[in-house]
Every structure is written in C-alpha cells, then in structure tokens.
Scaffold this motif. Structure first.
Motif: not given
Length: 338
Positions: A46-48, A106-107, A127-129
């Motif tokens: 999931t990418q914002f 993976f968020a 999570i990342t970023a």
C-alpha cells in the motif's frame, strides 16, 4: 500373530506419524503466528501517493525480496495498491488487505502505515518512508515496536539541510516551507525546522495545506516573503515539485529538497538518502518476518549513507555560483527545467 484390528491400528499410527514428521521437516517459512503459510506468500503493498521517492522505495523493496529468493509470481504474490494521496482510500486499501488475510503488508509512507496498523494488529506490517515511527504511533521504540510493525525510517537531519542552505545561499534569512497539516510526518518535521531555525538565526515562513489542490495558493502566499524554499519528505508537497520549480525559479528562489528524488524533479540540491536502498533495506526486514521472526523482534532502522546531490540545470536556471569545494564532492544530476 497380530490381529486384524491391531494391525490396522499400527498402520494408522504409522501414517499419522509420517504426516506429522513431514510437517515438522518442511522447509517452507512460517509466519509470526507459527502457522504454515500458503504456497505463495501473499504480500499487499500500500503506497500513499506517486512520486519518485516512494516509487523508488517500492522498486527497492521488490528487488530486495528478489535478492533473497522471493519473486513475484513464483513463491510470493504481490498485490500493489496506491491511494493517490487520499487518506480514506488508504484506509480502505488497508482494510481490504486485512480482510483478504495477506501474509504481510508493506506500507509506504506514514499515512499508509498508520492505516495498516489501524486495520490489523495481527498481520505483520513492514513500513518505509516514515520519518518518526515512534512519534507517529507505529512503534514503542526503534529497537522494538512491541507490536506487528517493523521496517525503515527515512529520517534525515533538517539541521544538515539548513547548513546546506547557508552554503549555497549565504545571504538567505527567510526559509519558506509548505507542509501538510494532516500528516504527522510533516508536523514532526515542522517542529524540528522551527527549533533548528532558531539555533541558526533563520526565519521560517510556513504555509499549511491539506491536499495537492491547495499547493498553488500556498506557494503564492509566501513567495514574496522568502529567500529559499525548503521541501520536507512530505508526500503531498513532494508530488508538486514541478509546480514549485516553475513558481520559485521564475522569481530566482532556490529550492532545497530533503531527498534525491526531489532534486531529480528540479530542486537545486539536497543531502539525502537513496529511497531505492531504503526500500531494499526494508525487504531484508520483511524476509526475516517471512522466515519466522515476529516483527517486534526485528528492530526498525534508518539508512546511514547520505549523498549530496546538485541539479546542474537548476544552477543554470537560477544563474547562481556554487563553490567548487561543494560541487566537487556532490553527485551531479540533470533535469531539464523550462
């Protein structure tokens, strides 16, 4: 002699024992609940929002998994969703991933990570970023989240970026910042920027927005009051770099970014991290989880390697002189700026 009933009982016991032994000897990785996973590990990404940094983190994650033998379509199944900067969509994506019983989520970026944690406390989340996982409510500490979260932070030193401003624009006194008031990631950076500006005798002039549509009005409201524009690792603002470049450079105002992707999109310079490498590092944490560790047993991490990146086309557009001592130690990038 063994009776028929006794013989059948022995055979049944042998079959059961063989089955149990086979399960125990399986080399298939187990999940954090101690259960045998499906043949393919189901990973929801999931990418914002779409912009260079987050896209690079996603590509790095996929490449990192591949480096450890996990490849989409073979032994993992990736479901990629993008919420296009809409928090409600991010929440819907997270809820769908939770209801479809993904093996791992993976968020990418703080809002997506928060939505994922709100949706499930059972499915492992990498999570990342995320600038500050602790202040964002995603982890108890960087050493251990104490929950179902692990991954990487993209935290960079704002003081280092402001020192770069001093080097590139020594006469600058007023630093413009546009930030997303609805994203905790940006609020955290705003607080740090105000503290650092006091230490360095700089004046921060800020304009808050809640979505991409407000960027144009926000930059217009501060443009005549600033000497330099600084851009956070703010997903809404970062996606609008081309607009900010057009507005600022026509007025001779440099843009200092907080990560390399912003320089590739037109910002003058940054001392930042490589988001592809950050995503790759996140994948290594994910592999530990896939292979049986609990997320709380995998510390959250940052990327230590920092790179000075300078946009040569921005130098020409702004018609400024940069000391050779800085240029010589920088990575030069190009971006055609109209």
């Amino acid at each position: 002699m063994v009776g028929k009933k006794t013989f059948k009982t022995i055979i049944s016991m042998l079959l059961i024992g063989t089955t149990l032994f086979g399960c125990g000897a399986s080399s298939t990785p187990v999940n954090t609940m101690g259960e045998k996973p499906k043949n393919k590990v189901k990973i929801g990404i999931t990418q914002f929002i779409e912009h260079d940094a987050l896209d690079s983190a996603r590509k790095g994650f996929i490449e990192g998994l591949k480096s450890k033998g996990y490849e989409d379509g073979k032994n993992i199944e990736i479901d990629y969703q993008n919420s296009q900067g809409d928090m409600q969509i991010a929440q819907t994506i997270a809820q769908n991933f939770a209801s479809k019983d993904k093996d791992l989520i993976f968020a990418i970026a703080t809002p997506s990570a928060q939505a994922a944690l709100n949706a499930t406390k059972e499915i492992p989340i990498v999570i990342t970023a995320v600038t500050d996982p602790v202040k964002s409510g995603l982890a108890q500490s960087m050493e251990s989240s104490q929950n179902n979260v692990t991954g990487t932070s993209d935290a960079v030193s704002i003081k280092t970026q402001f020192e770069l401003i001093k080097d590139l624009a020594p006469k600058a006194k007023s630093i413009g910042i546009i930030y997303n008031t609805s994203e905790s990631n940006s609020e955290i950076q705003m607080e740090e920027a105000k503290n650092v500006s006091k230490e360095m005798n700089l004046n921060v002039i800020a304009a808050g927005v809640t979505n991409v549509n407000e960027i144009n009005q926000a930059i217009d409201s501060i443009l005549s009051k600033i000497d330099v524009l600084y851009v956070f690792t703010d997903n809404v603002v970062a996606s609008s770099i081309p607009l900010l470049v057009d507005k600022c450079y026509n007025k001779g105002i440099p843009i200092i970014g907080s990560e390399r992707g912003q320089v590739l999109s037109g910002a003058l310079a940054t001392v930042g991290i490589d988001y592809f490498k950050l995503g790759f590092q996140s994948a290594l944490s994910a592999v530990e989880v896939i292979n049986g560790k609990k997320p709380s047993e995998v510390p959250l991490s940052t990327l230590k390697e920092m790179t000075l990146s300078i946009n040569e086309d921005a130098i020409k557009k702004l018609n400024i002189n940069i000391p050779s001592s800085i240029l010589d130690k920088s990575e030069k990038v190009k971006n055609e700026i109209k």
